[in-house]
Scaffold this motif. Sequence first.
Motif, mmCIF file in Angstrom:
data_model
loop_
_atom_site.group_PDB
_atom_site.id
_atom_site.type_symbol
_atom_site.label_atom_id
_atom_site.label_comp_id
_atom_site.label_asym_id
_atom_site.label_seq_id
_atom_site.Cartn_x
_atom_site.Cartn_y
_atom_site.Cartn_z
ATOM 1 N N GLY A 1 0.821 -1.207 0.000
ATOM 2 C CA GLY A 1 0.000 0.000 0.000
ATOM 3 C C GLY A 1 0.855 1.257 0.000
ATOM 4 O O GLY A 1 0.541 2.244 -0.674
ATOM 5 N N GLN A 2 1.951 1.221 0.764
ATOM 6 C CA GLN A 2 2.832 2.387 0.804
ATOM 7 C C GLN A 2 3.487 2.628 -0.553
ATOM 8 O O GLN A 2 3.621 3.757 -0.991
ATOM 9 N N LYS A 3 3.913 1.526 -1.191
ATOM 10 C CA LYS A 3 4.534 1.691 -2.503
ATOM 11 C C LYS A 3 3.546 2.310 -3.482
ATOM 12 O O LYS A 3 3.910 3.139 -4.313
ATOM 13 N N GLN A 4 2.291 1.890 -3.366
ATOM 14 C CA GLN A 4 1.294 2.420 -4.293
ATOM 15 C C GLN A 4 1.124 3.909 -4.133
ATOM 16 O O GLN A 4 1.135 4.652 -5.110
ATOM 17 N N SER A 5 0.957 4.369 -2.895
ATOM 18 C CA SER A 5 0.699 5.802 -2.746
ATOM 19 C C SER A 5 1.960 6.598 -3.056
ATOM 20 O O SER A 5 1.896 7.693 -3.585
ATOM 21 N N ASP B 1 1.292 14.903 4.883
ATOM 22 C CA ASP B 1 0.020 14.799 4.157
ATOM 23 C C ASP B 1 -0.143 13.428 3.498
ATOM 24 O O ASP B 1 -0.893 13.282 2.529
ATOM 25 N N ALA B 2 0.557 12.406 4.019
ATOM 26 C CA ALA B 2 0.342 11.049 3.515
ATOM 27 C C ALA B 2 -1.095 10.631 3.817
ATOM 28 O O ALA B 2 -1.673 11.100 4.784
ATOM 29 N N PRO B 3 -1.701 9.750 3.027
ATOM 30 C CA PRO B 3 -1.157 9.067 1.847
ATOM 31 C C PRO B 3 -1.597 9.698 0.532
ATOM 32 O O PRO B 3 -2.085 8.995 -0.339
ATOM 33 N N ASN B 4 -1.409 10.973 0.358
ATOM 34 C CA ASN B 4 -1.703 11.579 -0.930
ATOM 35 C C ASN B 4 -0.718 11.051 -1.978
ATOM 36 O O ASN B 4 0.321 10.502 -1.618
ATOM 37 N N PRO C 1 -5.586 2.418 -6.571
ATOM 38 C CA PRO C 1 -5.113 1.802 -7.812
ATOM 39 C C PRO C 1 -3.698 2.285 -8.156
ATOM 40 O O PRO C 1 -3.264 3.337 -7.725
ATOM 41 N N VAL C 2 -3.003 1.471 -8.959
ATOM 42 C CA VAL C 2 -1.749 1.921 -9.540
ATOM 43 C C VAL C 2 -2.103 2.790 -10.747
ATOM 44 O O VAL C 2 -2.931 2.396 -11.562
ATOM 45 N N MET C 3 -1.510 3.983 -10.823
ATOM 46 C CA MET C 3 -1.918 4.913 -11.875
ATOM 47 C C MET C 3 -0.736 5.296 -12.744
ATOM 48 O O MET C 3 0.367 5.489 -12.253
ATOM 49 N N ARG C 4 -0.976 5.418 -14.032
ATOM 50 C CA ARG C 4 0.045 5.912 -14.953
ATOM 51 C C ARG C 4 -0.622 6.871 -15.925
ATOM 52 O O ARG C 4 -1.704 6.588 -16.429
#
Lengths: 246, 604
Positions: free
Chosen positions: B305-309, B346-349, B546-549
Amino acid sequence: MNTLTSPGWQFLKCQWLNLVRQPAYTLPTLLFPVIFYAFFGLLMIPGLSLWLLCTYSTFGIMGAALFSFGVSIAVERGQGWLLLLRASPAPIAGLVIGKAAAAMLFALVIVVSISVLAGWFGGVRLETSQWAGLVMVQMIGTIPFCLLGLSLGLLLSPNAAPAVINIIYLPLAFLSGLWVPATQFPPFLQSLATWLPPYHLAELALNITGAKTSDWMVSVLILVIYTIIFAALTALGWKRLDGSRS
Amino acid sequence: MKHLMSIAGLVAVMIVIILILPTPGSQSGAPSSENQSGGETPTAFIDVRVFDGHQVYDSASLIIQDGRVIDLGADIPIPDDADVIDGQGKTLIPGLIDSHVHAWGAARADALRFGVTTMLDMFTSPQLLSEARTQRESLAPTEQADLYSAGNLATVEGGHGTQFGLPVPTLNQPDEAERWVADRIDEGSDYIKIVIEDGSDWGRTMATLDAATVAALTDAAHAQELMAVAHVSDLEGAEIALQAGVDGLVHLFADQPIPADWLERAVEAGLFVVPTATVLAGAYGQSGANQLMQHPELSSRLSTGQKQSLTASFPGNDLRKARWSLVLDNLAALHEAGIKILAGSDAPNPSTAHGISMQHELKLLMTAGLSPIEALASATSVPANAFGLQHRGCLRPGCRADLVLLSGNPFANPEAFANIAGVWKNGHAVEITLEPQPAAVTSPPPENIEPRDLLTDTNRWMVSTDQFMGGNSVAEQTWDDQGLRIRGELRNGTAFPYAGSMWMTSDTPMQAANLTGYTEMTLQVSGQQARYRVMLFSGKQANSMPVMRDFSAEQMAEGVTLNLGELAGLDMSRLRAIGIFAADQSGAFEFIVEQARLDLEASE
């Protein structure tokens, strides 16, 4: 020797004899909070042994005050004993002082017993002054509950009083967060708790042991207000206790 | 007489017992030293550098027991039964306080692995607060950081804070403020957060609270002895906040250089600022994600989850790159003026993550001119002081035993802030156990996997828009011989409008399917839209981030190939959906998905 013949002492002695000779009646008051603490405070809810020491000792002294005071007054009233006392030259204040002293003695035993469990089995470490402070707070803290018990014992019918006191005792203890910390309540119950006298006595105990910092002056003030209210109710009950009713 | 003796005897026995009840100094006599609930064996850190929140001891000993620091000094006795930890060459610092987070889900455990032991939340569901309050009052061992929170935030109907899909009680008038604050107190808010955000700094227009309502909220909070802090993003908002008398700002503003007279008045008012330089870095095209993820010690503590954000990005952040220097200039100006600065992420922005982003924040604060000690104080004693948190952010006797052991000396070499050798919470070492590898609640991987043309599954494609998050964008889809045609309109209503279509991996929308084995995804899209966003939903929970690109129109027209193995945070064993969206620019759009394939590397 004067003290030994004073009425207050005589009534304290009666209460003492009552304990020694009829343990079945008084022992539960002493033992229940201790057993509850051992069970909930040490075994069931780990990590809160200090917090629950404060709340279960409040629970214990509340029982001592309400039962050794309120219920016994009601029972004695039912037996006509109060009426007889009023007719006799025995100063009635002696009765009250004697019973209050007995309640405090009970409170002392209860708080020390729970403290022993907390200290030796719950790992609670406090300065000696804090241990003593906890005991003092709880002993003095019996006063509003003695008056509550007394007023109920005087105002209610002798048969109803023990039942009503029981009905008040347990919910009041629970809602004040004495069994489970009030901080775990849903918000509306939390705000309710802050209006109840046992909550504030527990706050003082939590404060003096350093388990929680809070505004102790507010708690003292609220307890004093309740003490005045209960004293007024007691006076009212006393007035109604004339010869025609018992 | 006999009875007097027995009563006096009883009282005397009680007094004797009180006198011998165990005190903090007692070492023995407790048969319960192995008892979990307390009377624990003390832990002694010896020969270690210690920062106690204010000053540095070059070589000292620190003793913790029962969740608190019991002694600190250069020459103190070490209890015989203590577990001794040799701290030579290492540094002990108080557990960090992150003064701006949004905490839900695994946030508190994620933060704790990075030595953040106390979090100040600036908007989360009030349902979390009661449990958080109980936990932070306890000294029992825990695997979670302690949490204080604003609960719901104060914003107008449709204003910033309402776009996340959570129901937010809004207000519009000054006369609603008192009631609004009272409701927050009932919900258990520890302080009040007020949003002043007209969107102008982000290129859009949003409804926002007016100055009179901000002032009324501040007064109502202060009347109830609660602090009031404000979200601002420009000087105009900061001026409203300052005049209202708020206690602090929870973002730095960087729309223009800070005028000297504003600084003067802010110093005089005792205003503090949580600059959240980390999240601004993400919004201004300076994400530190890659650097943080490559750090050997830090990366080993990151959850999926941390890697994602951390790897997510704000749309259009590269467009704001040029303004980054102003952020650092304004931060330096605050510091030079003597305004209290509180570190917050301001995590997890997007581009931040709980815990690890405090490393980035410390670095940015030092870049702006804070010394390592000042930066560390901004994450320990300064916030503890500003928010009145007793026994936190310090390592003196009586303080909570929340501490971080660092290899090296961060005051000589700030890189050492990242060399976390251990974290203790309530006196207990924190285990670095990341979430266990997923137990198989998902379907087995397909046996003979073959390259898959997603456009053949026509009934698995579903229109998806920001209405899911409370937005107003619309879309509809049709099929023709070119592929999947999506038409719609992006409308303002959320912070980041989007609309498009998603391919579901299962017949039940958003249900996880095991698609391990596929290594590449190829997409080709033609259309007028300037930017496209691809989102891959996966993980144990359907609502995981979600993972976003993001891709430009030219890239998409040529065809984009995503290497699925390199997408941090993607869990192919629980893939739920893949979405293609028009994003970022308001207005009507139309695009055609011409190709959407999942491939095996070997198949090429």
